[in-house]
Design a protein around this motif. Structure first.
Motif, PDB file in Angstrom:
ATOM      1  N   GLY B  49     -71.221 -72.578 -98.943  1.00  0.00           N
ATOM      2  CA  GLY B  49     -72.123 -72.092 -97.830  1.00  0.00           C
ATOM      3  C   GLY B  49     -71.866 -71.984 -96.949  1.00  0.00           C
ATOM      4  O   GLY B  49     -71.497 -70.795 -96.185  1.00  0.00           O
ATOM      5  N   MET B  50     -70.854 -72.816 -96.915  1.00  0.00           N
ATOM      6  CA  MET B  50     -69.945 -71.877 -95.063  1.00  0.00           C
ATOM      7  C   MET B  50     -69.007 -71.019 -95.341  1.00  0.00           C
ATOM      8  O   MET B  50     -68.724 -70.382 -94.979  1.00  0.00           O
ATOM      9  CB  MET B  50     -69.230 -73.563 -94.051  1.00  0.00           C
ATOM     10  N   ALA B  51     -68.172 -71.443 -96.232  1.00  0.00           N
ATOM     11  CA  ALA B  51     -67.135 -70.826 -97.056  1.00  0.00           C
ATOM     12  C   ALA B  51     -67.947 -68.818 -97.075  1.00  0.00           C
ATOM     13  O   ALA B  51     -67.286 -68.363 -96.790  1.00  0.00           O
ATOM     14  CB  ALA B  51     -66.888 -70.568 -98.450  1.00  0.00           C
ATOM     15  N   GLN B  52     -69.128 -69.303 -97.774  1.00  0.00           N
ATOM     16  CA  GLN B  52     -69.537 -67.893 -98.170  1.00  0.00           C
ATOM     17  C   GLN B  52     -70.345 -67.559 -96.677  1.00  0.00           C
ATOM     18  O   GLN B  52     -69.793 -65.646 -96.733  1.00  0.00           O
ATOM     19  CB  GLN B  52     -71.034 -67.396 -99.010  1.00  0.00           C
ATOM     20  N   SER B  53     -70.700 -67.992 -95.360  1.00  0.00           N
ATOM     21  CA  SER B  53     -70.864 -66.948 -94.394  1.00  0.00           C
ATOM     22  C   SER B  53     -69.560 -67.180 -93.732  1.00  0.00           C
ATOM     23  O   SER B  53     -69.358 -65.450 -92.833  1.00  0.00           O
ATOM     24  CB  SER B  53     -71.522 -68.912 -92.802  1.00  0.00           C
ATOM     25  N   ALA B  54     -68.248 -67.795 -93.595  1.00  0.00           N
ATOM     26  CA  ALA B  54     -67.014 -67.685 -92.958  1.00  0.00           C
ATOM     27  C   ALA B  54     -66.299 -66.692 -93.623  1.00  0.00           C
ATOM     28  O   ALA B  54     -66.403 -65.299 -93.038  1.00  0.00           O
ATOM     29  CB  ALA B  54     -66.339 -68.710 -92.778  1.00  0.00           C
ATOM     30  N   GLY B  55     -66.775 -66.598 -94.795  1.00  0.00           N
ATOM     31  CA  GLY B  55     -65.827 -65.341 -96.251  1.00  0.00           C
ATOM     32  C   GLY B  55     -66.522 -64.121 -95.200  1.00  0.00           C
ATOM     33  O   GLY B  55     -65.999 -63.055 -95.751  1.00  0.00           O
ATOM     34  N   LEU B  57     -68.090 -63.261 -92.442  1.00  0.00           N
ATOM     35  CA  LEU B  57     -67.941 -63.046 -91.295  1.00  0.00           C
ATOM     36  C   LEU B  57     -65.965 -62.275 -91.375  1.00  0.00           C
ATOM     37  O   LEU B  57     -65.403 -60.985 -91.110  1.00  0.00           O
ATOM     38  CB  LEU B  57     -67.576 -64.130 -89.940  1.00  0.00           C
ATOM     39  N   VAL B  58     -65.325 -63.056 -91.991  1.00  0.00           N
ATOM     40  CA  VAL B  58     -63.966 -62.559 -92.147  1.00  0.00           C
ATOM     41  C   VAL B  58     -63.784 -61.022 -92.972  1.00  0.00           C
ATOM     42  O   VAL B  58     -63.087 -60.124 -92.812  1.00  0.00           O
ATOM     43  CB  VAL B  58     -62.653 -63.339 -93.059  1.00  0.00           C
ATOM     44  N   GLY B  59     -64.422 -60.691 -93.947  1.00  0.00           N
ATOM     45  CA  GLY B  59     -64.572 -59.789 -95.314  1.00  0.00           C
ATOM     46  C   GLY B  59     -65.185 -58.430 -93.654  1.00  0.00           C
ATOM     47  O   GLY B  59     -64.342 -57.084 -94.121  1.00  0.00           O
ATOM     48  N   HIS B  60     -65.725 -58.339 -93.360  1.00  0.00           N
ATOM     49  CA  HIS B  60     -66.589 -57.504 -92.307  1.00  0.00           C
ATOM     50  C   HIS B  60     -66.058 -57.304 -91.419  1.00  0.00           C
ATOM     51  O   HIS B  60     -65.471 -55.763 -90.741  1.00  0.00           O
ATOM     52  CB  HIS B  60     -67.859 -58.300 -91.801  1.00  0.00           C
ATOM     53  N   ALA B  61     -65.148 -57.989 -91.339  1.00  0.00           N
ATOM     54  CA  ALA B  61     -63.495 -57.844 -90.016  1.00  0.00           C
ATOM     55  C   ALA B  61     -62.680 -56.573 -90.832  1.00  0.00           C
ATOM     56  O   ALA B  61     -62.735 -55.313 -90.037  1.00  0.00           O
ATOM     57  CB  ALA B  61     -62.842 -58.993 -89.683  1.00  0.00           C
ATOM     58  N   LEU B  69     -60.119 -64.713-100.185  1.00  0.00           N
ATOM     59  CA  LEU B  69     -60.246 -65.348-100.843  1.00  0.00           C
ATOM     60  C   LEU B  69     -60.528 -67.563-100.419  1.00  0.00           C
ATOM     61  O   LEU B  69     -60.421 -67.203 -99.482  1.00  0.00           O
ATOM     62  CB  LEU B  69     -59.170 -66.104-101.933  1.00  0.00           C
ATOM     63  N   LEU B  70     -60.935 -67.995-100.723  1.00  0.00           N
ATOM     64  CA  LEU B  70     -60.605 -69.413 -99.869  1.00  0.00           C
ATOM     65  C   LEU B  70     -59.585 -69.868-100.006  1.00  0.00           C
ATOM     66  O   LEU B  70     -59.689 -70.558-101.450  1.00  0.00           O
ATOM     67  CB  LEU B  70     -61.910 -70.242-100.059  1.00  0.00           C
ATOM     68  N   ALA B  71     -59.042 -70.453 -99.583  1.00  0.00           N
ATOM     69  CA  ALA B  71     -57.906 -71.220 -99.786  1.00  0.00           C
ATOM     70  C   ALA B  71     -57.430 -72.402 -99.326  1.00  0.00           C
ATOM     71  O   ALA B  71     -56.525 -72.855 -99.847  1.00  0.00           O
ATOM     72  CB  ALA B  71     -56.611 -70.077 -99.176  1.00  0.00           C
ATOM     73  N   LYS B  72     -58.022 -72.781 -98.218  1.00  0.00           N
ATOM     74  CA  LYS B  72     -58.189 -74.206 -98.037  1.00  0.00           C
ATOM     75  C   LYS B  72     -59.620 -74.783 -97.472  1.00  0.00           C
ATOM     76  O   LYS B  72     -59.740 -74.102 -96.360  1.00  0.00           O
ATOM     77  CB  LYS B  72     -56.857 -74.447 -96.938  1.00  0.00           C
ATOM     78  N   ILE B  73     -59.845 -76.113 -97.603  1.00  0.00           N
ATOM     79  CA  ILE B  73     -60.614 -76.423 -97.232  1.00  0.00           C
ATOM     80  C   ILE B  73     -60.060 -77.530 -95.715  1.00  0.00           C
ATOM     81  O   ILE B  73     -59.461 -78.450 -95.738  1.00  0.00           O
ATOM     82  CB  ILE B  73     -62.219 -77.343 -97.413  1.00  0.00           C
ATOM     83  N   GLN B  74     -59.843 -76.730 -94.654  1.00  0.00           N
ATOM     84  CA  GLN B  74     -59.210 -77.380 -93.437  1.00  0.00           C
ATOM     85  C   GLN B  74     -60.313 -79.161 -93.213  1.00  0.00           C
ATOM     86  O   GLN B  74     -59.213 -80.573 -93.176  1.00  0.00           O
ATOM     87  CB  GLN B  74     -59.508 -76.966 -92.267  1.00  0.00           C
TER      88      GLN B  74
END
Lengths: 129, 163
Positions: B49-55, B57-61, B69-74
Motif C-alpha cells: 500500500g505504501m509502495a503504491q502511494s509513494a509510487g 507520487l513519484v510517477g506523477h512527478a 518500479l519498487l527497487a528496494k525496501i529501505q
C-alpha cells in the motif's frame, strides 16, 4: 571535515545501504564484489551521500552512466582506449588499477572501492568549502 | 481493482507528498490467512500500500511517463496491526529524486472507526527506479505498463488529473 570523519560517515551509509557489518567496510573493499552492491544500490548510495554530506551529485559524476551503450567506448565487451581515458577523466576518484590490465565492461563496477567513495566525498566537500 | 491496496488519494502536493487511505474490510480474504485468531491486514500488503502511494507520487512527478518500479525496501517497521473496520492512512514524501529514480519516506497511521482516534502504525521507506533509465541500457517499450487502468481509475476517483 577530516578524512577520518568522512570515512566514518561513508561507512555508515554503506552499512545502512548494503546491510554489511562495519568491519567489512575496509578502504580497499569493492562495493560490488566485496560488499555485494547491485546496480540499484548505487542510486541508493548516491542519495544517502547527498543527504549525509549536503552536496548534490550530478548524473554520472560519482558512478558512470551508460558506458556500455557508447559505441565509441566499447568494443567486443571491452573498453577501448578512448573509453578508458574518458572514464578516468570523468571519474578521477575511482580505482582503475585492475581495469587498466583487464578493461572488460563487466568489470567497470569494480573500480568503486570504499576509498574511492571517500575520495569523491573529500573532493566534493573541498570544492564546496 | 485487484492488487490496488489504496482506496483513495486524499492529498497530493506534486513532487513532494501524497496521502492515501485504505479501508480494511472483513470481506478481504487475505485478512483470514494469518496464523492468529484475529483477522489482520498482512504487513506485506501494508508495505505494498505504501509502495503504491509513494509510487504514484513519484510517477506523477514525471507525468506518468517514467516506469516507476519498487527497487528496494529501505525500512519497514510496524507497531500496530490493522483489523477490519479501521482505516490505514499512508503519508508518503519524496526525499530524493533524479533521472534514475527516487527515495521516499513514509509514515503509516491507523484511524479507529468509532472514536476517529489516529495512532501511529508504522514506517516504510522505499527506493524506486525509473526502469527506462537503467544503467544496462535495456529497453522496455513505449507503453507504461506500471500505471495501468486501475491506477487511472484511482486517480480519477480522487479528483486528480490523469495524463
Amino acid at each position: 571535515m577530516e578524512r577520518d570523519e568522512i570515512f566514518s560517515k561513508v561507512r555508515d551509509v554503506l552499512v545502512e545501504s548494503l546491510a554489511v557489518d562495519e568491519d567489512e567496510v575496509e578502504p580497499t573493499a569493492r562495493l560490488t564484489t566485496d560488499l555485494g552492491a547491485e546496480s540499484i544500490d548505487f542510486l541508493d548510495i548516491k542519495f544517502q551521500l547527498e543527504q549525509v554530506f549536503g552536496f548534490r551529485v550530478e548524473e554520472g559524476e560519482l558512478f558512470p552512466d551508460n558506458v556500455a551503450q557508447d559505441q565509441g567506448y566499447v568494443s567486443d565487451g571491452k573498453l577501448t582506449d578512448k573509453g578508458l581515458s574518458a572514464l578516468k577523466e570523468r571519474l578521477p576518484h575511482a580505482d582503475f588499477g585492475e581495469l587498466e590490465t583487464n578493461p572488460q565492461v563487466a568489470k567497470v563496477p569494480e573500480i568503486f572501492t570504499v576509498d574511492a567513495i571517500v575520495r569523491f566525498c573529500e573532493t566534493k566537500l573541498q570544492a564546496s568549502a | 481493482m485487484r492488487w490496488l491496496w489504496i482506496d483513495r488519494i486524499v492529498e497530493l502536493t506534486p513532487n513532494e507528498r501524497l496521502v492515501a487511505i485504505k479501508n480494511v474490510t472483513m470481506a478481504e480474504e487475505h485478512l483470514h490467512d494469518g496464523a492468529g485468531a484475529l483477522p489482520i491486514m498482512p504487513a506485506s500488503l501494508v508495505v505494498e500500500g505504501m509502495a503504491q502511494s509513494a509510487g504514484l507520487l513519484v510517477g506523477h512527478a514525471s507525468g506518468f511517463k517514467e516506469k516507476v518500479l519498487l527497487a528496494k525496501i529501505q525500512k519497514a517497521s510496524f507497531e500496530r496491526e490493522a483489523i477490519p473496520g479501521t482505516t490505514i492512512r499512508y503519508d508518503a514524501r519524496i526525499t530524493r529524486m533524479d533521472a534514475q529514480g527516487a527515495a521516499t519516506e513514509g509514515t503509516i497511521e491507523l484511524i479507529e472507526p468509532q472514536s476517529g482516534e489516529v495512532s501511529p502504525m508504522g514506517r516504510v521507506d522505499l527506493l524506486f527506479s525509473h526502469l527506462d533509465q537503467n544503467s544496462a541500457g535495456a529497453e522496455f517499450g513505449e507503453s507504461n505498463f506500471v500505471f495501468g487502468e486501475a491506477f487511472d481509475t484511482l486517480l480519477r476517483l480522487s479528483g486528480i488529473e490523469t495524463p
